[in-house]
Enzyme design. Structure first.
Site, short mmCIF file in Angstrom:
data_model
loop_
_atom_site.label_atom_id
_atom_site.label_comp_id
_atom_site.label_asym_id
_atom_site.label_seq_id
_atom_site.Cartn_x
_atom_site.Cartn_y
_atom_site.Cartn_z
N LYS A 133 0.78 -1.23 0.00
CA LYS A 133 0.00 0.00 0.00
C LYS A 133 0.82 1.30 0.00
CE LYS A 133 -3.13 -1.20 3.26
NZ LYS A 133 -4.44 -1.42 3.87
N GLU A 203 -1.52 -1.50 9.74
CA GLU A 203 -0.97 -0.60 8.72
C GLU A 203 -1.87 0.62 8.54
OE1 GLU A 203 0.45 -2.60 5.12
OE2 GLU A 203 0.87 -4.36 6.34
N HIS A 207 -1.24 5.21 9.56
CA HIS A 207 -1.53 6.44 8.79
C HIS A 207 -2.19 7.51 9.65
CE1 HIS A 207 -0.61 5.02 4.70
NE2 HIS A 207 -1.04 3.85 5.11
#
Ligand code: NAD
Length: 340
Positions: A133, A203, A207
């Site tokens: 990603k 994950e 962010h």
């Protein structure tokens, strides 16, 4: 003759032998997808504690049941092997795998790049596909292009949902315009519980403001749960570092700072909190400014929208590999092939 064979355009083609590295949420979904395909056969699966290999094909249901009850496909009799270096042991001992889907956590942010280095060293030749990603993670792989070429590996990167399906849709939508102004990807993910997709959720947390890949990786399961309790199970993500940007820039479509990615993930409800879509705004040759919107059906799960494209790109990668086209390609520059 393989267990699965299909009629190609001109002759019988043996089914593509596929391995899945990582057998968590996406790895297990990948096995279920492959069980419905004639052109591909699941022959290998690896998780952190072991691997299973069967040249005639693994039974997806048995692999999943063994992983869920005992924690590793390595316990699957008689085809499993327990190992704490499962990927190396699998790739060094087994040679008939045409392509691997890397359904691995990219924690730390260079994990998939390091696994790729190991595969290059092992002497294995074939196709790799990831659903990675982050921009910085894809950039690490792009830097390995010459090594992949020399090793006879065709690597398809960014081939999940976003990046992947939505990036490819943006590349297609861009064709109506002579100038692209903005690509905006907004994803909605609904999952019943976060434990089914631990890496994906960690994950995503990475962010959030105040978090990084390293801090998210270091969080215990209890800490993840405490954070999710605070947010009522919902993660809202804005301006993410997502590789759709570098992929669209490399494909010559739009500069990376015009690509915006965000989304909402509900970890307590399989219903999507919003409809996943990509909006591509640009100017036509007549000077009209317009926006194309491509929206995924709300009934399609994250797993369906990642695993389907991953295998579509794996099939495309096999065709490139057969033509001697090694190196690395992104989902924005190659059309996925539909796997029957
Ligand atoms: P998960 O946490 O459910 O499972 C990870 C699996 O990897 C487990 O089976 C674990 O045992 C295995 N594993 C971990 N370390 C290993 C090692 N050293 N050797 C062998 N196996 C190992 O993960 P998930 O939620 O299915 O996510 C997988 C990846 O897919 C993540 O990196 C995530 O970001 C990515 N993803 C991409 C998209 C997209 O649209 N591009 C969408 C969702 C998830």
């Amino acid at each position: 003759m393989n267990a699965k064979q299909v009629i190609g355009s001109s002759k019988f083609q043996p089914a593509i032998h596929v391995g899945v590295l990582g057998f968590g949420g996406l790895g297990q979904a990948a096995a279920r997808v492959l069980a419905l395909k004639k052109e591909m056969i699941l022959v290998a699966a690896a998780d952190k504690q072991g691997y299973a290999y069967a040249a005639e094909g693994l039974n997806a249901g048995e692999c999943i049941a063994t992983y869920q009850s005992r924690g590793s496909v390595g316990y699957l009799e008689p085809v499993g092997t327990i190992s704490n270096r499962s990927i190396q042991d699998l790739t060094e001992s087994v040679h008939h795998v045409d392509g691997y889907f890397l359904a691995l956590p990219n924690l730390p942010n260079n994990f998939i790049a390091s696994v790729t280095q190991e595969l290059i060293k092992s002497g294995w030749r074939g196709v790799l596909v990831d659903a990675i990603k982050r921009t910085s993670a894809v950039e690490q792989l792009l830097e390995m292009k010459a090594q992949l070429q020399a090793a006879g590996i065709t690597y398809m990167t960014g081939c999940g949902a976003t990046p992947g399906l939505l990036t490819a849709a943006a590349a297609l939508a861009a064709q109506s315009y002579t100038e692209i102004h903005r690509v905006e990807i907004t994803f909605g993910v609904g999952i019943a519980n976060w434990e089914a997709y631990r890496a994906t959720i960690r994950e995503d947390i990475a962010h959030m403001p105040g978090y990084s890949v390293e801090t998210a990786r270091a969080m215990t399961d209890e800490e993840v749960e405490a954070l999710l309790d605070q947010t009522h199970g919902v993660l809202t993500l804005e301006n993410m570092e997502h590789a759709d940007d570098v992929m669209l820039e490399l494909a010559g479509i739009v500069e990376r700072d015009r690509v915006i990615v965000g989304g909402v993930v509900d970890t307590r409800n399989p219903k999507k909190p919003l409809s996943t879509n990509v909006k591509v705004t640009g100017r036509t040759f007549e000077g009209k400014i317009s926006t194309h919107t491509f929206t995924l059906g709300d009934e399609t799960s994250m797993a369906a929208n990642v695993c389907g494209p991953a295998f579509g790109y794996l099939k495309a990668g096999i065709q490139l590999h057969q033509r001697g086209m090694y190196g690395i390609y992104t989902a924005a520059e190659i059309m996925p092939q539909f796997v029957r």
